[in-house]
Design an enzyme around this catalytic site. Structure first.
Site, PDB file in Angstrom:
ATOM      1  N   SER A 115       0.796  -1.270  -0.112  1.00  0.00           N
ATOM      2  CA  SER A 115      -0.064  -0.082  -0.080  1.00  0.00           C
ATOM      3  C   SER A 115       0.818   1.450   0.056  1.00  0.00           C
ATOM      4  O   SER A 115       2.225   1.192  -0.112  1.00  0.00           O
ATOM      5  CB  SER A 115      -0.916   0.215   1.297  1.00  0.00           C
ATOM      6  OG  SER A 115      -0.014   0.104   2.399  1.00  0.00           O
TER       7      SER A 115
ATOM      8  N   TYR B 127      -2.881   1.223  -3.305  1.00  0.00           N
ATOM      9  CA  TYR B 127      -3.953   1.814  -2.748  1.00  0.00           C
ATOM     10  C   TYR B 127      -3.563   2.684  -1.549  1.00  0.00           C
ATOM     11  O   TYR B 127      -2.454   2.080  -1.044  1.00  0.00           O
ATOM     12  CB  TYR B 127      -5.105   0.669  -2.343  1.00  0.00           C
ATOM     13  CG  TYR B 127      -4.404  -0.376  -1.360  1.00  0.00           C
ATOM     14  CD1 TYR B 127      -4.598  -0.143  -0.172  1.00  0.00           C
ATOM     15  CD2 TYR B 127      -3.706  -1.715  -1.879  1.00  0.00           C
ATOM     16  CE1 TYR B 127      -4.156  -1.271   0.804  1.00  0.00           C
ATOM     17  CE2 TYR B 127      -3.367  -2.458  -1.047  1.00  0.00           C
ATOM     18  CZ  TYR B 127      -3.520  -2.260   0.494  1.00  0.00           C
ATOM     19  OH  TYR B 127      -3.042  -3.180   1.179  1.00  0.00           O
TER      20      TYR B 127
END
EC number: 4.1.1.11
Length: 128
Positions: A25, A58
């Site tokens: 991430s 993300y």
């Protein structure tokens, strides 16, 4: 018709952490997330200004007010500490939204990844 439009951009932000063994991430200071209208788990594109790498991951929340930009998991291999990156998110927008004045959220930071300004458009590029 629907168009895939720039929704959010954090421009020229510095990478503060690279955590190879953290779950994949990008942790982003919550102040920056809110200013850019990026939410947790939203897909983001990251463009490394220093080396030209472009990749997707993300967003997750980073400590508020810290200036944190932490590339985690395999993304940690795409940048070094201090590299300047652009973080962008896109949205599908229909013609009615565009005609109603839809605009992106663009955030600009200082050398400490603190917000120094924002706007809702990219200026026209001119020859100099």
């Amino acid at each position: 018709m629907q168009r895939n439009m720039l929704k959010s951009k954090i421009h020229r932000v510095a990478v503060t952490h690279c955590e190879l063994h953290y779950e994949g991430s990008c942790a982003i200071d919550e102040d920056l997330l809110e200013a850019a209208n990026i939410v947790e788990n939203e897909r983001i594109d990251i463009w490394n200004i220093n080396n030209g790498e472009r990749f997707s991951t993300y967003a997750i929340k980073g400590e508020r007010g810290s200036g944190m930009i932490s590339l985690n998991g395999s993304a940690a291999r795409r940048a070094q500490l201090g590299d300047l990156v652009i973080i962008a998110a896109f949205a599908v927008v229909d013609e009615a939204e565009l005609k109603a004045g839809w605009k992106p959220d663009l955030v600009f930071v200082d050398d400490n990844n603190k917000i120094k300004g924002s706007r809702d458009h990219v200026p026209t590029q001119n020859w100099t």
